[in-house]
Scaffold this active site. Structure first.
Site, PDB file in Angstrom:
ATOM      1  CE1 TYR A 171       5.057   9.134   8.307  1.00 49.61           C
ATOM      2  CE2 TYR A 171       5.281   6.761   8.014  1.00 49.61           C
ATOM      3  CZ  TYR A 171       4.765   7.833   8.707  1.00 49.61           C
ATOM      4  OH  TYR A 171       3.985   7.620   9.815  1.00 49.61           O
ATOM      5  CD  GLU A 191      -1.814   6.609  11.726  1.00 47.30           C
ATOM      6  OE1 GLU A 191      -2.341   5.607  11.217  1.00 47.30           O
ATOM      7  OE2 GLU A 191      -0.585   6.771  11.755  1.00 47.30           O
ATOM      8  CD1 TRP A 242       2.155   5.261   6.346  1.00 44.96           C
ATOM      9  CD2 TRP A 242       0.246   6.122   7.089  1.00 44.96           C
ATOM     10  NE1 TRP A 242       2.393   6.568   6.705  1.00 44.96           N
ATOM     11  CE2 TRP A 242       1.247   7.123   7.172  1.00 44.96           C
ATOM     12  CE3 TRP A 242      -1.055   6.436   7.507  1.00 44.96           C
ATOM     13  CZ2 TRP A 242       0.993   8.408   7.645  1.00 44.96           C
ATOM     14  CZ3 TRP A 242      -1.313   7.719   7.986  1.00 44.96           C
ATOM     15  CH2 TRP A 242      -0.286   8.687   8.047  1.00 44.96           C
TER      16      TRP A 242
END
Length: 199
Positions: free
Chosen positions: A20, A42, A50
């Site tokens: 990522y 988000e 995250w």
């Protein structure tokens, strides 16, 4: 790739997290479907890490219609209740309901501005902001631009779009380049700006 320098926040023991960081984080996004995906994820991440959400992203894509805002905007209460029984996502009623609400607001912005990307990039004058980060403590949680975008989104009816969430969105979508000075991706992304018509 393990010998490359990367941002200090990254846990390099997690291969999917490294992927990522190396391929997505900080790359300017102009595609509305991807922007809606990041906004939704988000918001789901609020109060969590995250990485927790990143691991669930493939399933989110499956149950949120590939993050097609038009389809998500049509989710009814029965669909929301089904999602709240799905262990593959963050089963928080406010967050799931916000995703559907935000899809409807997202479509309204597309109608008004031609695309969500056109709306979003106005907050940085269409140009990525490049940071000079050396240490973990150099990272900020908000900016005057995230404050302004958060305020505007709230006025347009969005939920879970506080300034901290929006700044994380700006980082993910390349509105800001917060790769550290010694990270190999920082300059690579800067070099990509002219081809994207940015910078």
């Amino acid at each position: 790739m393990s010998e490359l320098c990367r941002c200090p926040w990254l846990d390099t023991s997690k291969a999917d997290y490294v992927a990522y960081h190396d391929t997505e984080w900080g790359v300017p996004l102009l595609d509305d479907d991807k922007l809606f995906e990041f906004l939704t994820l988000e918001a789901a991440q609020a109060g969590l890490s995250w990485y927790t959400v990143l691991k669930k992203r493939p399933h989110y894509r499956q149950v949120f219609a590939g993050f097609d805002a038009e389809q998500v905007a049509r989710f009814d209460q029965q669909r929301i209740e089904q999602l709240l029984q799905d262990p593959g996502i963050i089963r928080n009623r406010l967050k799931v309901e916000a995703a559907v609400n935000n899809a409807r607001c997202f479509l309204a912005i597309q109608q008004a501005f031609g695309s969500f990307a056109a709306y979003q990039w106005r907050f940085v004058d269409g140009r990525p902001q490049v940071s000079s980060i050396c240490r973990p403590e150099d990272y900020r949680a908000t900016s005057k631009e995230s404050d302004a975008m958060s305020k505007d989104l709230k006025q347009r009816g969005f939920k879970f779009v506080g300034s901290t969430i929006i700044y994380a969105h700006m980082q993910a979508c390349g509105m800001v380049n917060d790769h550290s000075l010694n990270c190999f991706r920082r300059q690579q992304i800067i070099d990509s700006y002219p081809a994207l018509g940015l910078g």
